[in-house]
Enzyme design. Structure first.
Site, PDB file in Angstrom:
ATOM      1  CG  ASP A 156      31.562  35.916   2.641  1.00  0.00           C
ATOM      2  OD1 ASP A 156      32.640  35.708   2.033  1.00  0.00           O
ATOM      3  OD2 ASP A 156      30.809  36.875   2.361  1.00  0.00           O
TER       4      ASP A 156
ATOM      5  CG  ASN B 163      37.719  32.427   4.798  1.00  0.00           C
ATOM      6  OD1 ASN B 163      37.145  32.546   5.872  1.00  0.00           O
ATOM      7  ND2 ASN B 163      37.697  31.315   4.076  1.00  0.00           N
TER       8      ASN B 163
ATOM      9  CG  HIS C  42      40.810  31.153   1.428  1.00  0.00           C
ATOM     10  ND1 HIS C  42      39.539  31.623   1.595  1.00  0.00           N
ATOM     11  CD2 HIS C  42      41.272  31.734   0.285  1.00  0.00           C
ATOM     12  CE1 HIS C  42      39.229  32.447   0.600  1.00  0.00           C
ATOM     13  NE2 HIS C  42      40.269  32.535  -0.204  1.00  0.00           N
TER      14      HIS C  42
ATOM     15  CB  SER D  35      30.053  29.926  -5.151  1.00  0.00           C
ATOM     16  OG  SER D  35      30.838  30.977  -5.679  1.00  0.00           O
TER      17      SER D  35
ATOM     18  CD  GLU E  82      27.820  32.127  -8.959  1.00  0.00           C
ATOM     19  OE1 GLU E  82      28.038  31.422  -7.954  1.00  0.00           O
ATOM     20  OE2 GLU E  82      26.826  31.965  -9.697  1.00  0.00           O
TER      21      GLU E  82
ATOM     22  CG  LEU F  54      26.924  16.657  11.084  1.00  0.00           C
ATOM     23  CD1 LEU F  54      25.620  17.405  11.321  1.00  0.00           C
ATOM     24  CD2 LEU F  54      28.104  17.537  11.496  1.00  0.00           C
TER      25      LEU F  54
ATOM     26  CB  SER G  19      26.331  34.380  -2.527  1.00  0.00           C
ATOM     27  OG  SER G  19      26.587  35.670  -2.014  1.00  0.00           O
TER      28      SER G  19
HETATM   29  C1  IPE Z   1      29.856  32.893  -1.174  1.00  0.00           C
HETATM   30  O1  IPE Z   1      30.791  33.833  -0.823  1.00  0.00           O
HETATM   31  C2  IPE Z   1      30.535  31.594  -1.439  1.00  0.00           C
HETATM   32  C3  IPE Z   1      31.234  31.005  -0.311  1.00  0.00           C
HETATM   33  C4  IPE Z   1      31.225  31.412   0.933  1.00  0.00           C
HETATM   34  C5  IPE Z   1      31.984  29.850  -0.635  1.00  0.00           C
HETATM   35  P1  IPE Z   1      31.334  34.906  -1.865  1.00  0.00           P
HETATM   36  O2  IPE Z   1      32.279  35.761  -1.111  1.00  0.00           O
HETATM   37  O3  IPE Z   1      31.846  34.259  -3.082  1.00  0.00           O
HETATM   38  O4  IPE Z   1      30.005  35.707  -2.209  1.00  0.00           O
HETATM   39  P2  IPE Z   1      29.820  37.103  -2.945  1.00  0.00           P
HETATM   40  O5  IPE Z   1      30.490  36.982  -4.271  1.00  0.00           O
HETATM   41  O6  IPE Z   1      30.453  38.141  -2.086  1.00  0.00           O
HETATM   42  O7  IPE Z   1      28.342  37.272  -3.032  1.00  0.00           O
HETATM   43  C1  IPE Z   2      34.782  32.928   1.796  1.00  0.00           C
HETATM   44  O1  IPE Z   2      35.627  34.001   2.061  1.00  0.00           O
HETATM   45  C2  IPE Z   2      35.510  31.743   1.233  1.00  0.00           C
HETATM   46  C3  IPE Z   2      35.314  31.541  -0.205  1.00  0.00           C
HETATM   47  C4  IPE Z   2      34.478  32.182  -0.951  1.00  0.00           C
HETATM   48  C5  IPE Z   2      36.113  30.513  -0.813  1.00  0.00           C
HETATM   49  P1  IPE Z   2      35.954  35.088   0.957  1.00  0.00           P
HETATM   50  O2  IPE Z   2      37.205  34.662   0.258  1.00  0.00           O
HETATM   51  O3  IPE Z   2      34.794  35.351   0.096  1.00  0.00           O
HETATM   52  O4  IPE Z   2      36.258  36.343   1.875  1.00  0.00           O
HETATM   53  P2  IPE Z   2      35.836  37.844   1.596  1.00  0.00           P
HETATM   54  O5  IPE Z   2      34.356  37.860   1.404  1.00  0.00           O
HETATM   55  O6  IPE Z   2      36.575  38.271   0.380  1.00  0.00           O
HETATM   56  O7  IPE Z   2      36.246  38.565   2.839  1.00  0.00           O
HETATM   57 MG    MG Z   3      33.223  36.612   0.298  1.00  0.00          MG
END
Ligand code: IPE
Ligand code: IPE
Ligand code: MG
Length: 253
Positions: free
Chosen positions: A22, A24, A39, A67, A69, A133, A198
């Site tokens: 998380d 990015n 990303h 995810s 979501e 792995l 999440s």
């Molecule tokens: C969880 O991160 C999913 C991934 C890292 C792929 P999110 O950024 O989507 O999570 P929430 O929505 O903040 O809980």
């Molecule tokens: C995680 O990074 C990657 C995905 C969920 C695809 P985010 O895109 O959720 O980054 P933040 O949480 O918004 O910083």
């Molecule tokens: Mg995130």
């Protein structure tokens, strides 16, 4: 490399590490860039963390990449992520083959664009024989989706007379999850500071050690991964027993 391993007890490694990659978007935003750049900059960390996990001899690495979501994100970002997944899979296949790493996708692949699905299916097919792995890519994944699927599949087997209701137990349920046959993660790492799960591996992390770090995923290095393992190794895993019981068991071994 050797230095990185020096703080880790190689005889007590977790067999399975799960990661919520998380941060990015925030990484990019802090630099005045669009989220998609974050990303893109997170991809080398996927490569490097898989590499170090494989070199350490960890058996399973489960990476939360997208995810259920996340389908609710702006179309531009979703399209870009799908394209990035495709390109990364193509690029990583030779590296995975050279290093005996197996690609496995957990998630609802039926929702993926055809090109993305095809590239992931190819990745799984061509690395299927690898014995090092296993990299589980959680894409279009959520734990509640997975649990509902498992329930449906169990119900179908009962309906078809292949299974009796009294056969249903914890092991059977685990076997019907996307991680069936794999040990539960001993360690779950979440980057970027949010203290939540999440919708990730809810069943499998019932007794996992949780490690949260403020570091954004594009800044997460193999040394940070090793640090998470070092911290994991300082935890006393009691599984409901008392600390004294655990110490006694250890002294008997
Ligand atoms: C969880 O991160 C999913 C991934 C890292 C792929 P999110 O950024 O989507 O999570 P929430 O929505 O903040 O809980
Ligand atoms: C995680 O990074 C990657 C995905 C969920 C695809 P985010 O895109 O959720 O980054 P933040 O949480 O918004 O910083
Ligand atoms: Mg995130």
């Amino acid at each position: 490399m050797q230095e990185m391993f020096s703080n880790i007890d190689l005889s007590r490694l977790p067999k399975h590490v799960a990661v919520i990659m998380d941060g990015n978007g925030r990484w990019a935003k802090e630099r005045g860039e669009i989220r998609s750049l974050g990303h893109e900059r997170g991809i080398p960390m996927v490569h490097d963390v898989s590499d170090i996990a494989n070199k350490l001899g960890i058996k399973y690495l489960t990476l939360y990449a997208f995810s259920t979501e996340n389908w609710n994100r702006p179309k531009f970002e979703v399209d870009m992520l799908m394209a990035l997944i495709e390109a990364t899979v193509e690029r990583e296949i030779p590296f995975m083959l050279d290093n005996n790493m197996r690609m496995n996708v957990i998630g609802d692949m039926s929702r993926l664009p055809e090109r993305t699905r095809k590239s992931l299916e190819k990745g799984m097919r061509v690395t299927a024989h690898c014995t090092g792995l296993v990299v589980n890519l959680a894409i279009s994944y959520s734990s509640r989706w997975e649990i509902v699927e498992a329930c449906r599949n169990i119900a179908i087997e009962v309906r078809d007379g292949k299974l009796k209701p009294e056969d249903i137990n914890s092991d059977l349920f685990s076997a019907h999850l996307t991680t069936g046959g794999q040990p539960d993660p001993e360690l779950l790492i979440r980057t970027a500071g949010d203290l939540r799960i999440s919708n990730y591996l809810l069943w499998q992390i019932a007794y996992s050690e949780l490690y949260f770090t403020p570091t954004y995923w594009p800044d997460f290095t193999p040394a940070d991964f090793c640090e998470a393992i070092r911290v994991y190794q300082t935890r006393e895993r009691r599984f409901g027993k008392t600390g004294d019981q655990i110490k006694e068991e250890k002294s008997q071994n």
